[in-house]
Scaffold this active site. Structure first.
Site, PDB file in Angstrom:
ATOM      1  N   LYS A  74       0.860  -1.229  -0.398  1.00  0.00           N
ATOM      2  CA  LYS A  74      -0.024  -0.029   0.070  1.00  0.00           C
ATOM      3  C   LYS A  74       1.028   1.325  -0.496  1.00  0.00           C
ATOM      4  CE  LYS A  74      -3.771  -2.107   2.583  1.00  0.00           C
ATOM      5  NZ  LYS A  74      -4.591  -2.393   3.697  1.00  0.00           N
ATOM      6  N   GLN A 118      -4.469  -0.858   9.781  1.00  0.00           N
ATOM      7  CA  GLN A 118      -4.121  -1.862   8.977  1.00  0.00           C
ATOM      8  C   GLN A 118      -4.749  -2.804  10.571  1.00  0.00           C
ATOM      9  OE1 GLN A 118      -3.438  -3.462   6.277  1.00  0.00           O
ATOM     10  NE2 GLN A 118      -4.174  -5.098   5.985  1.00  0.00           N
ATOM     11  N   ASP A 141     -10.452   3.837   4.329  1.00  0.00           N
ATOM     12  CA  ASP A 141     -11.076   1.829   4.168  1.00  0.00           C
ATOM     13  C   ASP A 141     -12.194   1.411   4.404  1.00  0.00           C
ATOM     14  OD1 ASP A 141      -9.041   0.135   4.791  1.00  0.00           O
ATOM     15  OD2 ASP A 141      -8.726   0.712   5.945  1.00  0.00           O
TER      16      ASP A 141
HETATM   17  N1  GUN Z   1      -6.886  -6.336   6.925  1.00  0.00           N
HETATM   18  C1  GUN Z   1      -7.157  -7.068   5.362  1.00  0.00           C
HETATM   19  N2  GUN Z   1      -7.761  -6.112   5.236  1.00  0.00           N
HETATM   20  C2  GUN Z   1      -7.521  -4.939   4.535  1.00  0.00           C
HETATM   21  C3  GUN Z   1      -8.335  -4.110   4.722  1.00  0.00           C
HETATM   22  O1  GUN Z   1      -8.872  -3.698   3.473  1.00  0.00           O
HETATM   23  N3  GUN Z   1      -8.161  -2.598   5.190  1.00  0.00           N
HETATM   24  C4  GUN Z   1      -7.588  -2.868   7.041  1.00  0.00           C
HETATM   25  N4  GUN Z   1      -7.395  -1.603   7.685  1.00  0.00           N
HETATM   26  N5  GUN Z   1      -7.095  -3.475   7.380  1.00  0.00           N
HETATM   27  C5  GUN Z   1      -7.569  -4.910   6.347  1.00  0.00           C
END
Ligand code: GUN
Length: 305
Positions: A74, A118, A141
């Site tokens: 990311k 995350q 998100d």
């Molecule tokens: N953990 C697994 N997928 C995601 C996501 O799309 N966003 C976040 N913040 N954590 C995750």
């Protein structure tokens, strides 16, 4: 009502790749590259207009191996798209109070347009409390109850990245969702539930399956569109897939022999499906691309552009 129209199965550019079973391969990597190029152009225009790049803070608590890979990807993708990346790596021992304090600081930082914490978070930290603390205007998100509520009310603002990626992929390949029977397998807050809301927004007839579902096989067998978000390797046998159906596999699992596989048994499903996403190379890259898109959307919305 039949399966999605076969004539429309073509990406916005080029000839589609087909699996040996005849299904069109939904190339998430290629579509994500297109989305990222759009995002980079919008980020550059934002920087030109505002004198700063859009900013995205990515917070990781602890060092879960899978999370570390996702977070690295990311951050790298943000940088490549011309988005300023603010990295916050905290030890697993971080208290909920400390994390909430950081979120509060990021909420107040004018250089930060998007905040991503995350998941999963270490035991002892209440993820709901943390998600609720993120300013909804910076919630890239799309997990904050305000953004979930807006999506539920047919007025989406910041939309959860993986479900949004499914919709974008379907659009790029001309897959009709309106009027189709769509079955979502998995009812998590991250994927299953917002996926159902996205499909409803697209005017599909939506079924959500979960551990309480009585006859999962029957629900999958009648679906024109299947979205699998379970997190178990090859959970859905290919023989359950309706001929011609569109299959979106959100799962990224390690199989017993060490390969990355989805929630759907790919080889057998590809013999029957009209369209199918590969794992890897399907919704993984799309999720990151939609995150970047949300970051630029958040920056523009906050700046009143
Ligand atoms: N953990 C697994 N997928 C995601 C996501 O799309 N966003 C976040 N913040 N954590 C995750």
């Amino acid at each position: 009502m039949g399966t999605p129209e076969a004539t429309a199965g073509r990406p916005a550019s080029g000839t589609p790749t087909r699996t040996s079973g005849g299904a069109v391969l939904l190339d998430g990597k290629a579509v994500a590259a297109r989305v990222r190029a759009e995002v980079a152009a919008r980020a550059a225009a934002f920087a030109q207009a505002r004198g700063r790049r859009p900013g995205l803070a990515v917070v990781q608590v602890g060092n879960d191996a899978a999370s570390s890979v996702y977070v690295r990807n990311k951050r790298r993708a943000s940088h490549e798209a011309g988005i300023e990346s603010f990295a916050h790596d905290l030890p697993a021992s971080t208290s909920e109070a400390h994390l909430l304090e950081l979120v509060g600081t990021l909420n107040g930082d004018p250089r930060v347009d998007g905040i991503l914490v995350q998941l999963p978070l270490p035991r002892g930290v209440d993820a709901n409390r943390v998600m609720d603390a993120v300013d909804p205007a910076k919630d890239v998100d799309g997990f904050h109850p305000v953004n979930t509520g807006l999506l539920a009310q047919k007025r989406p603002r910041l939309r959860p990245c993986t479900p949004f990626g499914v919709i974008r992929l379907a659009q790029e390949y001309g897959i009709t969702l309106t009027g189709q029977r769509a079955t979502v397998v998995g009812a998590s807050n991250i994927v299953g539930r917002p996926m159902a809301l996205e499909l409803l927004l697209a005017r599909a007839t939506v079924t959500v399956c979960h551990t309480g579902t009585r006859d999962l096989r029957a629900e999958v067998e009648r679906a024109d569109v299947v979205v699998a978000a379970v997190g178990q390797p090859d959970f859905i046998p290919g023989t359950w897939i309706k001929p011609g159906a569109a299959v979106f596999d959100v799962g990224i699992n390690r199989s017993a022999d060490g390969r990355l596989v989805g929630d759907v048994a790919f080889e057998s499903a590809a013999q029957r499906a009209g369209w199918i996403t590969p794992v890897p190379g399907g919704l993984g890259p799309m999720t990151i691309a939609m995150l970047l898109s949300n970051a630029v959307d958040a920056a523009c919305q906050r700046a009143g552009i």
